[in-house]
Design a protein around this motif. Structure first.
Motif, PDB file in Angstrom:
ATOM      1  N   CYS A 163       1.845   8.586   4.758  1.00 38.40           N
ATOM      2  CA  CYS A 163       1.469   8.686   3.344  1.00 38.40           C
ATOM      3  C   CYS A 163       2.410   9.580   2.533  1.00 38.40           C
ATOM      4  O   CYS A 163       2.656   9.313   1.358  1.00 38.40           O
ATOM      5  CB  CYS A 163       0.043   9.213   3.191  1.00 38.40           C
ATOM      6  SG  CYS A 163      -1.132   8.551   4.388  1.00 38.40           S
ATOM      7  N   CYS A 208       5.472   8.790   0.038  1.00 33.71           N
ATOM      8  CA  CYS A 208       5.225   8.435  -1.370  1.00 33.71           C
ATOM      9  C   CYS A 208       4.340   9.464  -2.067  1.00 33.71           C
ATOM     10  O   CYS A 208       4.494   9.673  -3.273  1.00 33.71           O
ATOM     11  CB  CYS A 208       4.539   7.079  -1.466  1.00 33.71           C
ATOM     12  SG  CYS A 208       5.513   5.733  -0.789  1.00 33.71           S
ATOM     13  N   HIS A 209       3.411  10.050  -1.335  1.00 36.02           N
ATOM     14  CA  HIS A 209       2.467  10.986  -1.959  1.00 36.02           C
ATOM     15  C   HIS A 209       2.975  12.421  -1.838  1.00 36.02           C
ATOM     16  O   HIS A 209       2.449  13.231  -1.068  1.00 36.02           O
ATOM     17  CB  HIS A 209       1.078  10.839  -1.334  1.00 36.02           C
ATOM     18  CG  HIS A 209       0.393   9.569  -1.726  1.00 36.02           C
ATOM     19  ND1 HIS A 209      -0.311   9.430  -2.895  1.00 36.02           N
ATOM     20  CD2 HIS A 209       0.332   8.357  -1.107  1.00 36.02           C
ATOM     21  CE1 HIS A 209      -0.803   8.195  -2.988  1.00 36.02           C
ATOM     22  NE2 HIS A 209      -0.409   7.518  -1.919  1.00 36.02           N
ATOM     23  N   MET A 229      -3.987   0.906   1.294  1.00 35.99           N
ATOM     24  CA  MET A 229      -3.004   1.935   1.609  1.00 35.99           C
ATOM     25  C   MET A 229      -2.957   2.108   3.122  1.00 35.99           C
ATOM     26  O   MET A 229      -3.993   2.048   3.763  1.00 35.99           O
ATOM     27  CB  MET A 229      -3.395   3.274   0.963  1.00 35.99           C
ATOM     28  CG  MET A 229      -3.195   3.319  -0.529  1.00 35.99           C
ATOM     29  SD  MET A 229      -1.442   3.434  -0.941  1.00 35.99           S
ATOM     30  CE  MET A 229      -1.385   2.528  -2.475  1.00 35.99           C
TER      31      MET A 229
HETATM   32  C1  HEC Z   1       5.080   3.274  -0.222  1.00 36.59           C
HETATM   33  C2  HEC Z   1       4.417   4.275  -0.988  1.00 36.59           C
HETATM   34  C3  HEC Z   1       3.014   4.687  -0.591  1.00 36.59           C
HETATM   35  C4  HEC Z   1       2.544   4.986   0.665  1.00 36.59           C
HETATM   36  C5  HEC Z   1       3.309   4.990   1.980  1.00 36.59           C
HETATM   37  C6  HEC Z   1       1.163   5.348   0.496  1.00 36.59           C
HETATM   38  N1  HEC Z   1       0.806   5.256  -0.825  1.00 36.59           N
HETATM   39 FE1  HEC Z   1      -1.034   5.613  -1.593  1.00 36.59          FE
HETATM   40  N2  HEC Z   1      -0.385   5.025  -3.419  1.00 36.59           N
HETATM   41  C7  HEC Z   1       0.901   4.695  -3.750  1.00 36.59           C
HETATM   42  C8  HEC Z   1       0.950   4.313  -5.152  1.00 36.59           C
HETATM   43  C9  HEC Z   1       2.179   3.885  -5.923  1.00 36.59           C
HETATM   44  C10 HEC Z   1      -0.358   4.400  -5.646  1.00 36.59           C
HETATM   45  C11 HEC Z   1      -0.834   4.069  -7.058  1.00 36.59           C
HETATM   46  C12 HEC Z   1      -1.654   2.838  -7.094  1.00 36.59           C
HETATM   47  C13 HEC Z   1      -0.864   1.590  -6.843  1.00 36.59           C
HETATM   48  O1  HEC Z   1       0.226   1.411  -7.407  1.00 36.59           O
HETATM   49  O2  HEC Z   1      -1.364   0.743  -6.069  1.00 36.59           O
HETATM   50  C14 HEC Z   1      -1.172   4.859  -4.535  1.00 36.59           C
HETATM   51  C15 HEC Z   1      -2.537   5.079  -4.609  1.00 36.59           C
HETATM   52  C16 HEC Z   1      -3.300   5.662  -3.613  1.00 36.59           C
HETATM   53  C17 HEC Z   1      -4.699   6.009  -3.750  1.00 36.59           C
HETATM   54  C18 HEC Z   1      -5.543   5.802  -4.997  1.00 36.59           C
HETATM   55  C19 HEC Z   1      -6.054   4.373  -4.963  1.00 36.59           C
HETATM   56  C20 HEC Z   1      -6.802   3.993  -6.197  1.00 36.59           C
HETATM   57  O3  HEC Z   1      -7.507   2.989  -6.110  1.00 36.59           O
HETATM   58  O4  HEC Z   1      -6.655   4.667  -7.228  1.00 36.59           O
HETATM   59  C21 HEC Z   1      -5.076   6.579  -2.570  1.00 36.59           C
HETATM   60  C22 HEC Z   1      -6.444   7.155  -2.222  1.00 36.59           C
HETATM   61  C23 HEC Z   1      -3.941   6.544  -1.694  1.00 36.59           C
HETATM   62  N3  HEC Z   1      -2.876   5.982  -2.362  1.00 36.59           N
HETATM   63  C24 HEC Z   1      -3.933   7.012  -0.394  1.00 36.59           C
HETATM   64  C25 HEC Z   1      -2.889   6.790   0.486  1.00 36.59           C
HETATM   65  C26 HEC Z   1      -2.957   7.102   1.884  1.00 36.59           C
HETATM   66  C27 HEC Z   1      -4.161   7.741   2.586  1.00 36.59           C
HETATM   67  C28 HEC Z   1      -1.782   6.725   2.437  1.00 36.59           C
HETATM   68  C29 HEC Z   1      -1.376   6.808   3.875  1.00 36.59           C
HETATM   69  C30 HEC Z   1      -2.306   6.348   4.854  1.00 36.59           C
HETATM   70  C31 HEC Z   1      -0.963   6.195   1.373  1.00 36.59           C
HETATM   71  N4  HEC Z   1      -1.672   6.242   0.214  1.00 36.59           N
HETATM   72  C32 HEC Z   1       0.332   5.713   1.553  1.00 36.59           C
HETATM   73  C33 HEC Z   1       1.978   4.690  -2.892  1.00 36.59           C
HETATM   74  C34 HEC Z   1       1.908   4.875  -1.520  1.00 36.59           C
END
Ligand code: HEC
Length: 497
Positions: A43, A46-47, A79
């Motif tokens: 995660c 990106c986060h 995610m």
């Molecule tokens: C490749 C990039 C990337 C990775 C890797 C990633 N995320 Fe995200 N995440 C994002 C983006 C960009 C958003 C904004 C919403 C969207 O564009 O879908 C987001 C949104 C979210 C949200 C909010 C969803 C919502 O409905 O508002 C959560 C919770 C989240 N991520 C958790 C995680 C977790 C836990 C992991 C790992 C297990 C993870 N993400 C891995 C890019 C990533």
């Protein structure tokens, strides 16, 4: 299409076996021991600050705050973003979590999201500032910022960036860093050794130049879409940047509702070694389906486009990427080998325009000459498609705007010889010419220039029974005529030179 390969698989396997064993023994699931390794591995790329995730997941506090939401988005497989269905091939850059990892999040929340012993928390992975594949050898940044208005149509613009290389240079990887990720939708890279791009740029005072100028004389070297994981080329493959080249970056902007500026960069990683083998892309249908005749009726819930290409020379595919816009739902690429066996090289039933990935094969897939590639892309232009950008729906055809459609699947493939690569490009060009003939016969491709009129007259003369179709034998003189004319140049390159 974009470049490829990164292998985190061994590491992630080690990580998920440890915590699940711990959980089975009945010890409580804790952040430091069980959750942090998954979050940091899957995660935090990106986060973390400066990356595309809308918030950081970098320590106990930030993760605990969103614990319940994390359970939801991981269970629904929203995610981490990963849209290839499990199937016949293994991808080395697969981001998806295992069922064991996903259930650990629920167990952790059920236990009250405890931190555990902070000294057991692994360190954050080493990040290289904003760059995901390490510090580049050269960073090419747009010379001036470009203003994108709050609203209005999508903007396509080319920006010229002098690279000032005084010798031919091999590149093993490039990473694109959008200036404003909210408005940059995708980019294509070209190299110009003719100086034409600088001339076009100088024609007005605004940065760059628009789409009225052809980029067909430039050398196409790849691109980047929202969600692409940057990586170095695998197997010792390289691109060549001839000395003195200018980088020409074509950026597709999508206004975001507020005025903004963009000044994007490309980071290059150089190599002392030349490419180990010739390689290129095989895109079906070519040119993102420009001549496929895509025409999707308003309200059509399942519009299917198909294309078939037979590989003329042995090659080995090492990555696959699909491209379409909002209406696509499902994509498939199936290889049927000369012995009749089949293998699905990409299937997604959850196409999401925002996440366009280069799916890298764990092992190269050998495609002997005669292998048939079948592409299927299905679109949903009904009002019940939540991604439909136009409600009530309207008829949609091929076009460059995000509200138009496109559709193709692209393989990255390596060859033993340059001749094999060139023969494959030629077969793709003939495929495109055949599509052009079909569209011209249907009256679906316009243009009034002299050549076009000549081509149309020739086709009419060949269509003896006037049924708007040409038999395979009638096609041969038409294909030759079109191929040998300047006419195809307007479509630009079909692969990497
Ligand atoms: C490749 C990039 C990337 C990775 C890797 C990633 N995320 Fe995200 N995440 C994002 C983006 C960009 C958003 C904004 C919403 C969207 O564009 O879908 C987001 C949104 C979210 C949200 C909010 C969803 C919502 O409905 O508002 C959560 C919770 C989240 N991520 C958790 C995680 C977790 C836990 C992991 C790992 C297990 C993870 N993400 C891995 C890019 C990533």
């Amino acid at each position: 299409m974009h470049l490829v390969q990164k292998s985190a698989t061994i590491l992630s396997l080690c990580l998920f076996f440890q915590p699940s064993q711990g959980a089975e023994k009945g010890s409580p699931v804790t952040f430091s021991k069980d959750i942090a390794p998954i979050i940091f591995e899957s995660c935090t790329t990106c986060h973390r600050p400066g990356q595309i995730g809308p918030f950081s997941l970098t320590d106990y506090k930030t993760v605990k705050r969103r614990a319940k939401q994390i359970v939801e988005v991981t269970e629904e497989r929203i995610m981490p973003p990963w849209h290839a269905d499990p199937g016949d091939v293994v991808f080395s850059n697969d981001r998806s979590l295992t069922p064991q990892q996903i259930s650990l999040f629920a167990d952790w929340v059920a236990a009250g999201s405890p931190e555990g012993d902070p000294s057991e928390t692994p360190p954050l992975p080493e990040f290289h500032g904003d760059w995901q594949i390490g510090k580049p050898d050269q960073i090419a940044t747009m010379v001036e910022p470009f203003t994108i208005p709050a609203e209005g149509r999508d903007i396509y613009r080319h920006f010229v960036i002098p690279l000032n290389l005084d010798q031919d240079t091999w590149v093993k990887g490039a990473e694109f860093l959008p200036g404003d990720p909210e408005v940059v939708h995708h980019i294509l890279y070209f190299l110009d050794t003719t100086g034409k791009a600088r001339e076009y740029d100088a024609e007005d005072t605004k940065p760059g130049f628009g789409m009225s100028k052809s980029n067909a004389g430039f050398r196409y070297i790849g691109g980047w879409d929202v969600g692409t994981q940057p990586s170095e080329l695998p197997y010792g493959l390289r691109w060549l940047i001839p000395k003195g080249s200018d980088l020409v970056v074509q950026i597709h902007y999508h206004p975001s509702g507020k005025e903004t500026t963009d000044q994007s960069s490309v980071g290059f990683h150089f190599s002392d070694e030349p490419t180990s083998r010739p390689w290129s892309i095989i895109q079906i249908p070519p040119r993102f389906g420009e001549l496929q005749g895509i025409d999707i009726a308003a309200g059509d819930k399942e519009h299917i486009e198909k294309a078939t290409f037979i590989i003329p020379e042995d090659c080995e595919a090492f990555a696959v990427n699909g491209h379409a816009h909002y209406l696509a739902k499902r994509m498939e690429l199936t290889a049927t080998f000369p012995d009749g066996s089949t293998r699905c090289l990409l299937r997604t039933t959850r196409w999401d325009f925002r996440w366009q990935e280069d799916y890298t094969f764990e092992e190269p897939v050998k495609l002997p000459a005669g292998t048939r590639l079948d592409v299927l892309i299905s679109y949903d232009n009904s009002a019940s498609n939540p991604n439909n950008p136009t409600i009530p729906p309207v008829g949609v055809r091929w076009g460059p705007s995000t509200t138009d459609e496109m559709g193709s699947i692209t393989l990255a493939a390596m060859f033993d010889t340059q001749d094999q690569k060139m023969a494959t490009h030629e077969a793709l060009r003939i495929f495109l010419v055949n599509q052009l003939i079909d569209r011209l016969m249907e009256g679906k491709f316009g243009g009034r220039n002299k050549q076009m009129v000549q081509v149309r007259k020739l086709l009419q003369a060949l269509d003896l029974n006037q049924d708007s179709q040409l038999s395979p034998s009638e096609r041969i003189p038409a294909i030759d005529f079109i191929r040998n004319s300047d006419f195809m140049k307007r479509f630009g390159a079909i692969g990497f030179d």
